[in-house]
Design an enzyme around this catalytic site. Sequence first.
Site, PDB file in Angstrom:
ATOM      1  N   GLU A 278      -7.291   6.354   3.216  1.00  0.00           N
ATOM      2  CA  GLU A 278      -7.091   4.747   3.797  1.00  0.00           C
ATOM      3  C   GLU A 278      -5.428   4.801   4.403  1.00  0.00           C
ATOM      4  O   GLU A 278      -5.315   3.753   5.087  1.00  0.00           O
ATOM      5  CB  GLU A 278      -7.364   3.689   2.773  1.00  0.00           C
TER       6      GLU A 278
ATOM      7  N   HIS B  36      -7.387  -0.976   4.071  1.00  0.00           N
ATOM      8  CA  HIS B  36      -6.841  -0.609   5.419  1.00  0.00           C
ATOM      9  C   HIS B  36      -7.821  -0.065   6.258  1.00  0.00           C
ATOM     10  O   HIS B  36      -7.470   0.626   7.349  1.00  0.00           O
ATOM     11  CB  HIS B  36      -5.413   0.272   5.298  1.00  0.00           C
TER      12      HIS B  36
ATOM     13  N   HIS C  45      -0.920   3.788  -5.621  1.00  0.00           N
ATOM     14  CA  HIS C  45      -0.271   4.841  -4.944  1.00  0.00           C
ATOM     15  C   HIS C  45       0.314   5.440  -6.289  1.00  0.00           C
ATOM     16  O   HIS C  45       1.390   6.573  -5.905  1.00  0.00           O
ATOM     17  CB  HIS C  45       0.798   4.631  -3.912  1.00  0.00           C
TER      18      HIS C  45
HETATM   19 FE   LIG Z   1      -3.499   3.220  -0.333  1.00  0.00          FE
HETATM   20 FE   LIG Z   2      -5.063   0.355  -0.370  1.00  0.00          FE
END
Ligand SMILES: [Fe+2]
Ligand SMILES: [Fe+2]
Length: 260
Positions: free
Chosen positions: A39, A68, A177
């Site tokens: 993404e 995204h 992340h």
């Molecule tokens: Fe991400």
């Molecule tokens: Fe994300």
Amino acid sequence: MRLLFVGDIVGGSGRRLLLSLLPALRDQHRPDFVVVNGENAAGGLGITPKIADELLAAGVHAITLGNHAYKHREVYEYLDREPRIVRPANYPKGNPGSGQTVVESDGARLAVVNLSGTVFLEAARSPFSEADAILADLRGKADHVLVDFHAEATSEKVAMGWHLDGRVTACVGTHTHVPTADARVLPGGTAYISDVGMTGPRGGVIGVKREQALERFTTMMPVRFETSDEDPWLNAVLVTARQDGLAESIEQVLVPGTTH
Ligand SMILES: [Fe+2]
Ligand SMILES: [Fe+2]
């Protein structure tokens, strides 16, 4: 069954690191399937057909997405055409692409499902009822099931792990992340981790150049974000599973790039 799932690939440095490490990871871990979250693959936000094709050509079996997914218009038609890429299943029904797919390797069938959380993220339907509906639909169509739960809140992710325990091979979290230290096989046999982490620049702030992120936080003024390429790491998990579709183990694979 051995599955390597790679967390959110961020920008060019993340892509280059994945592509450079993949041959060695294959030698070392012998995965039957490689699935990556893409993404953030295109310049930090979204994915393009060219980049998706590059990942698939490198031997990636399936690509998952997240909030995204629709950043680049050119990918809309690709999402409808390419069955090996999935966007969150609990987005509006008429949106481009699909939220589930089944990929094959040496006769084994792996279902790959992408779901979005609803805490601090938007989705059209509850990921919990959506998961139930998808699992009913997948019955008899796959030997193993991987769910990429793209969500922000650890509470929602842990809850999804329990919701799916014993019903899927693996439920792995993405989107923050940052890798979490809670990888385990739940009592019912589902491999679980709250977040796999990203494959991207650890020298930034979850992918963004750190000076820019810091400026935003310290001044609260609008700042244009660019993607960092400093100190990329690969963050992934290796899941092993039995013939019955349940997991035996899950271990983190956290590999530094060579540039730092
Ligand atoms: Fe991400
Ligand atoms: Fe994300």
